[in-house]
Design an enzyme around this catalytic site. Structure first.
Site, PDB file in Angstrom:
ATOM      1  N   SER A  18       0.723  -1.248   0.206  1.00 31.40           N
ATOM      2  CA  SER A  18       0.094   0.065  -0.057  1.00 31.40           C
ATOM      3  C   SER A  18       0.678   1.236  -0.056  1.00 31.40           C
ATOM      4  O   SER A  18       0.463   2.203  -0.644  1.00 31.40           O
ATOM      5  CB  SER A  18      -0.997   0.058   1.285  1.00 31.40           C
ATOM      6  OG  SER A  18      -0.345  -0.129   2.465  1.00 31.40           O
ATOM      7  N   ASN A  19       1.922   1.257   0.699  1.00 32.13           N
ATOM      8  CA  ASN A  19       2.952   2.441   0.775  1.00 32.13           C
ATOM      9  C   ASN A  19       3.728   2.313  -0.689  1.00 32.13           C
ATOM     10  O   ASN A  19       3.539   3.512  -1.304  1.00 32.13           O
ATOM     11  CB  ASN A  19       3.985   2.076   1.753  1.00 32.13           C
ATOM     12  CG  ASN A  19       3.597   2.534   3.132  1.00 32.13           C
ATOM     13  OD1 ASN A  19       3.389   3.844   3.364  1.00 32.13           O
ATOM     14  ND2 ASN A  19       3.074   1.814   3.849  1.00 32.13           N
ATOM     15  N   ILE A  93      19.000  -5.132   5.251  1.00 31.53           N
ATOM     16  CA  ILE A  93      19.802  -4.331   3.988  1.00 31.53           C
ATOM     17  C   ILE A  93      21.329  -4.675   4.296  1.00 31.53           C
ATOM     18  O   ILE A  93      21.941  -4.413   5.257  1.00 31.53           O
ATOM     19  CB  ILE A  93      19.418  -3.053   3.880  1.00 31.53           C
ATOM     20  CG1 ILE A  93      18.206  -2.769   3.674  1.00 31.53           C
ATOM     21  CG2 ILE A  93      20.370  -2.552   2.880  1.00 31.53           C
ATOM     22  CD1 ILE A  93      17.494  -3.614   2.477  1.00 31.53           C
ATOM     23  N   ASN A 107      13.813   3.928   5.138  1.00 30.02           N
ATOM     24  CA  ASN A 107      12.676   2.892   5.701  1.00 30.02           C
ATOM     25  C   ASN A 107      11.531   3.739   6.278  1.00 30.02           C
ATOM     26  O   ASN A 107      11.715   4.533   7.176  1.00 30.02           O
ATOM     27  CB  ASN A 107      13.377   1.783   6.677  1.00 30.02           C
ATOM     28  CG  ASN A 107      12.269   0.935   7.033  1.00 30.02           C
ATOM     29  OD1 ASN A 107      11.573   0.312   6.285  1.00 30.02           O
ATOM     30  ND2 ASN A 107      12.518   0.423   8.554  1.00 30.02           N
ATOM     31  N   HIS A 109       8.945   2.978   9.860  1.00 26.83           N
ATOM     32  CA  HIS A 109       8.657   2.058  10.760  1.00 26.83           C
ATOM     33  C   HIS A 109       7.351   2.184  11.406  1.00 26.83           C
ATOM     34  O   HIS A 109       7.136   3.359  11.570  1.00 26.83           O
ATOM     35  CB  HIS A 109       9.581   2.045  11.476  1.00 26.83           C
ATOM     36  CG  HIS A 109       9.367   0.832  12.805  1.00 26.83           C
ATOM     37  ND1 HIS A 109       9.617  -0.630  12.498  1.00 26.83           N
ATOM     38  CD2 HIS A 109       9.298   0.796  14.000  1.00 26.83           C
ATOM     39  CE1 HIS A 109       9.594  -1.063  13.688  1.00 26.83           C
ATOM     40  NE2 HIS A 109       9.108  -0.378  14.533  1.00 26.83           N
TER      41      HIS A 109
HETATM   42  C1  GRF Z   1       3.788  -0.537   6.850  1.00 31.46           C
HETATM   43  O1  GRF Z   1       3.159  -0.525   8.233  1.00 31.46           O
HETATM   44  C2  GRF Z   1       5.547  -0.087   7.261  1.00 31.46           C
HETATM   45  O2  GRF Z   1       5.356   0.783   8.298  1.00 31.46           O
HETATM   46  C3  GRF Z   1       5.873  -1.110   7.570  1.00 31.46           C
HETATM   47  O3  GRF Z   1       5.539  -2.333   6.842  1.00 31.46           O
HETATM   48  C4  GRF Z   1       4.077  -2.014   6.453  1.00 31.46           C
HETATM   49  C5  GRF Z   1       4.013  -2.004   4.809  1.00 31.46           C
HETATM   50  O4  GRF Z   1       2.632  -2.323   4.409  1.00 31.46           O
HETATM   51  N1  GRF Z   1       7.408  -1.151   7.426  1.00 31.46           N
HETATM   52  P1  GRF Z   1       2.613  -1.974   2.944  1.00 31.46           P
HETATM   53  O5  GRF Z   1       3.136  -3.271   2.279  1.00 31.46           O
HETATM   54  O6  GRF Z   1       3.129  -0.903   2.306  1.00 31.46           O
HETATM   55  O7  GRF Z   1       1.085  -2.050   2.623  1.00 31.46           O
END
Ligand code: GRF
Length: 191
Positions: A18-19, A93, A107, A109
Site C-alpha cells: 500500500s505504501n 539490508i 525506511n 517503521h
Molecule cells: C507498513 O506498516 C510499514 O510501516 C512497515 O510495513 C508496512 C508495509 O505495509 N514497514 P505495505 O506493504 O506498504 O501495505
C-alpha cells in the site's frame, strides 16, 4: 528538464505494497522523481499485483541474491537507481547496499522509534506490543537505513493517539493513515 535531474527510486517491499502504491501515485506526474523499480523478496506478495497495475517494473529476488553485491548492483544499475525506499521490506539490508547508497536508503517503521523497533518488530507485532503496553500514543518513523534493523538516523516522526479501547487493528488503521499522508511528502522533501 534534463533527465540527469530526475531522481530514480527503487522501492523495496515484501508484502501488500500500500505504501509502494501510494508513493508511486504521488509521484505519477513529477518531473523530479521517478519510481523506476519495485524490488520484492516474495514472489507471492500482493505488491507485485499493484506494480503490474501501475506499470512499474519489478525484480523478484531470492534472499541469497540480496546479499550478492554483483547481482543487486546489476539490477539497480540497469534502472539507474539513485535512491532506495524500503516500504514493508522485511530483510536486513546488506552492508554492500548501505555502502553503495550512503544516506540514500530510507525506511518507514510503524512505531515511534527507538521504541518498538528491531528484529521481529514489524506489522501487527508492533501494534500488539503498543496496545499491550497501554501506550497513550504511537506513530510512524522514517529513518535512514544502516546495518541494524530500525537504528538509522531518524528523519521524520508523526504521532497518533492510542485510546484505551483500541485494538491492534484500530492502531494499524491509524498508522496506515499516517503513512499514506506523510511518507511521499517526506521522500519529496528529502530528494
Ligand atoms: C507498513 O506498516 C510499514 O510501516 C512497515 O510495513 C508496512 C508495509 O505495509 N514497514 P505495505 O506493504 O506498504 O501495505
Amino acid at each position: 528538464m534534463n533527465n540527469q535531474m530526475i531522481q530514480k527510486i527503487a522501492i523495496f517491499a515484501s508484502g501488500s505494497g500500500s505504501n509502494a502504491e501510494n508513493i508511486t501515485r504521488y509521484f505519477n506526474n513529477s518531473d523530479r522523481v521517478f519510481i523506476s523499480l519495485i524490488v520484492c523478496d516474495n514472489p507471492k506478495a500482493f505488491v507485485l499485483e499493484r506494480a503490474k497495475k501501475l506499470n512499474i517494473p519489478t525484480a523478484v529476488i531470492k534472499p541469497q541474491q540480496l546479499k550478492e553485491e554483483g547481482y543487486m548492483q546489476s539490477i539497480l544499475n540497469e534502472y539507474k537507481i539513485d535512491f532506495i525506499v524500503l516500504a514493508g521490506f522485511l530483510k536486513l539490508i546488506p552492508t554492500h547496499l548501505i555502502k553503495a547508497y550512503p544516506d540514500k536508503i530510507i525506511n518507514i517503521h510503524p512505531a515511534l522509534l527507538p521504541k518498538y523497533g528491531g528484529k521481529g518488530m514489524y506489522g501487527h507485532h508492533v501494534h500488539e506490543a503498543v496496545v499491550k503496553a497501554q501506550e497513550k500514543e504511537t506513530g510512524i518513523t522514517v529513518h535512514f537505513v544502516n546495518e541494524h534493523y530500525d537504528e538509522g538516523q531518524i528523519i521524520f516522526q508523526a504521532k497518533c493517539q492510542v485510546d484505551a479501547k483500541d485494538t491492534p487493528d484500530d492502531v494499524a488503521d491509524k498508522i496506515h493513515k499516517l503513512e499514506m499522508e506523510h511518507f511521499p511528502k517526506v521522500i519529496e522533501r528529502l530528494i
